[in-house]
Design an enzyme around this catalytic site. Structure first.
Site, short mmCIF file in Angstrom:
data_model
loop_
_atom_site.label_atom_id
_atom_site.label_comp_id
_atom_site.label_asym_id
_atom_site.label_seq_id
_atom_site.Cartn_x
_atom_site.Cartn_y
_atom_site.Cartn_z
N LYS A 126 0.87 -1.18 0.00
CA LYS A 126 0.00 0.00 0.00
C LYS A 126 0.89 1.22 0.00
CE LYS A 126 -4.50 0.70 0.25
NZ LYS A 126 -5.54 -0.25 -0.19
N1 GLU Z 1 -7.19 -0.06 -3.38
C1 GLU Z 1 -7.93 -1.25 -3.70
C2 GLU Z 1 -8.00 -2.16 -2.49
O1 GLU Z 1 -7.86 -1.74 -1.37
C3 GLU Z 1 -7.43 -1.95 -4.95
C4 GLU Z 1 -6.01 -2.39 -4.91
C5 GLU Z 1 -5.48 -2.92 -6.25
O2 GLU Z 1 -6.24 -3.06 -7.17
O3 GLU Z 1 -4.27 -3.18 -6.30
O4 GLU Z 1 -8.26 -3.33 -2.60
#
Ligand code: GLU
Length: 435
Positions: free
Chosen positions: A125
């Site tokens: 993240k």
């Molecule tokens: N931000 C989204 C999540 O928390 C998508 C993450 C992604 O597609 O890599 O799942």
């Protein structure tokens, strides 16, 4: 590569597991969920500590030239929690509340989400501490390009693949892809997902998280004997996840009686007209002021007398304080980490079914995976193909988690986390320790 990492350090190891630790934020919540899964699996302390600690993390400063000529300084992070099963994967959040511990928690949840849905990634993240609403589009582009160049050595289609999250969107991903590509001398579509369709994005990616939330919500309601047309729902958050969830729930026949955003909430017990509500939000930027609905306090939405509650905003909204007043029989987590472990226990005692984030909102990363596969093969799928494959994965994971939970008398969260942790631990064991 010219990017400088202004501060890189080995991540601090997680404290030794302790059942008595008092959860106080998303990272404590994530570690306590891991501890519970580790207990179910009988993991060693060493394995648990390894899984509680990010493999790699970087904090960067982002000097920004404002439109008025002044200079600002922002802070950003990228945390790679795990890559035992493949490249790290996870969104980039722009929010004034971003801090390193929040990013660490969100990265850990990405690892479990990818493992649970069996997409070949680890978890990551990123975040920049910024209120994107206070910056122009040109400023946000400069922030994004500078942040991307600072984390450039960490990312790549085989290393770590960012995507949108709160406060970022397909434009952010287009700037990230372009910055990465320019620095590599050729276009690299697979470095990010959630791109515009005109730039190698996947059909169906923008609505994928909401679609997955609703696929799983309808299955969860059915498991409780609730048919869509006799069900009421409240949705917290009207952004990328909540807005689509409200729309798809209404399309399935569910009566959506309340929605909220960061400015407030509106309720209409006979059911909100979601099309008209979307038009109102497009015109005004908020659900507040929507005709034909009553305004209530945003927090009160969580306690309404509805069958289904979809928290689709931020983490930590269902707590020991308000959980005793939650009346929904089914809670489907559109957001990451909306329920604290204390609230989980209270809701379980009250007989509510909580469908955990790592299952409920995994549709986004599933279609991110489809987008990455398509980009790597330079072969594009149709929207019906994407949606059918998404539904198959979501319902397959729902069934597997439910069976695991029922056969072991576990909550859906502990079952989902244990299934995911077991897959990551197995990959780690098979690879062995180097040296
Ligand atoms: N931000 C989204 C999540 O928390 C998508 C993450 C992604 O597609 O890599 O799942």
């Amino acid at each position: 590569m010219t990017a400088t990492l202004t501060e890189t350090s080995a991540p601090a190891p997680a404290p030794a597991p302790s059942a008595a630790a008092a959860p106080a934020g998303p990272l404590d919540d994530a570690r306590s969920q891991l501890a519970e899964a580790a207990q179910v699996l009988g993991l060693s302390d060493g394995m648990q500590r390894m899984l509680a600690t990010p493999r790699r993390e970087v904090t960067v400063s982002i000097p920004l030239r404002r439109d008025d000529g002044s200079q600002d300084l922002l802070i950003g992070h990228r945390v790679q929690h795990n890559f035992s099963r493949g490249p790290a994967k996870g969104g980039i959040r722009y929010s004034p509340h971003v801090d390193l511990d929040e990013v660490r928690a969100l990265a850990m949840w990405m690892t479990w989400k990818c493992a649970l849905l069996d997409v070949p990634y680890g978890g990551a993240k990123g975040g920049v501490r910024i209120d994107p609403r206070a910056y122009s589009t040109a400023e946000l582009e400069r922030v994004t390009r500078r942040f991307t160049s600072e984390i450039l050595p960490l990312i790549g289609p085989e290393r770590d693949i960012p995507a949108p999250d709160i406060g970022t969107d397909e434009n952010t991903m287009a700037w990230m892809m372009d910055t990465y590509s320019v620095n590599h001398g050729h276009t690299v579509l697979g470095v990010v997902t959630g791109k515009p369709v005109a730039l190698g994005g996947s059909l169906g990616r923008a609505s994928s998280t909401s679609r997955g939330v609703v696929d799983v919500a309808l299955a969860a309601l059915e498991s409780r004997g609730l048919a869509p047309d006799s069900t009421t729902a409240a949705v917290q958050g009207f952004g990328k996840v909540g807005r689509g969830a409200a729309r798809f729930l209404a399309e399935a026949g569910v009566r959506v009686t309340a929605v909220s955003d960061q400015y407030g909430a509106v309720v209409g017990t006979s059911g909100l007209d979601v099309d008209a509500l979307e038009a109102h939000v497009d015109a005004t930027g908020t659900v507040v002021g929507f005709d034909g609905a009553d305004e209530i306090d945003g927090a009160a939405l969580l306690e309404l007398d509805v069958d289904l509650l979809v928290p689709a905003a931020v983490e930590g909204v269902l707590t020991a304080e308000n959980a005793p007043r939650v009346r929904a029989r089914v809670v489907v987590e559109g957001a990451n980490g909306p329920t604290t472990p204390e609230a989980d226990a209270i809701l379980a005692d009250a007989g509510a079914l909580v469908v955990p984030d790592i299952l409920a909102n995994a549709g986004g990363v599933v279609v991110s995976y489809f987008e990455w596969v398509q980009a790597n093969q330079a072969y594009w799928w149709t929207l019906p193909e994407v949606e059918a494959r998404l539904r198959e994965r979501m319902l397959g994971a729902w069934t597997a988690v439910r069976e695991y939970a029922t056969s072991r008398d576990l909550s859906l969260r502990t079952a989902a986390t244990a299934m995911a942790v077991e897959r990551v631990a197995t990959a780690h064991r098979l690879r062995g320790l180097y040296p």
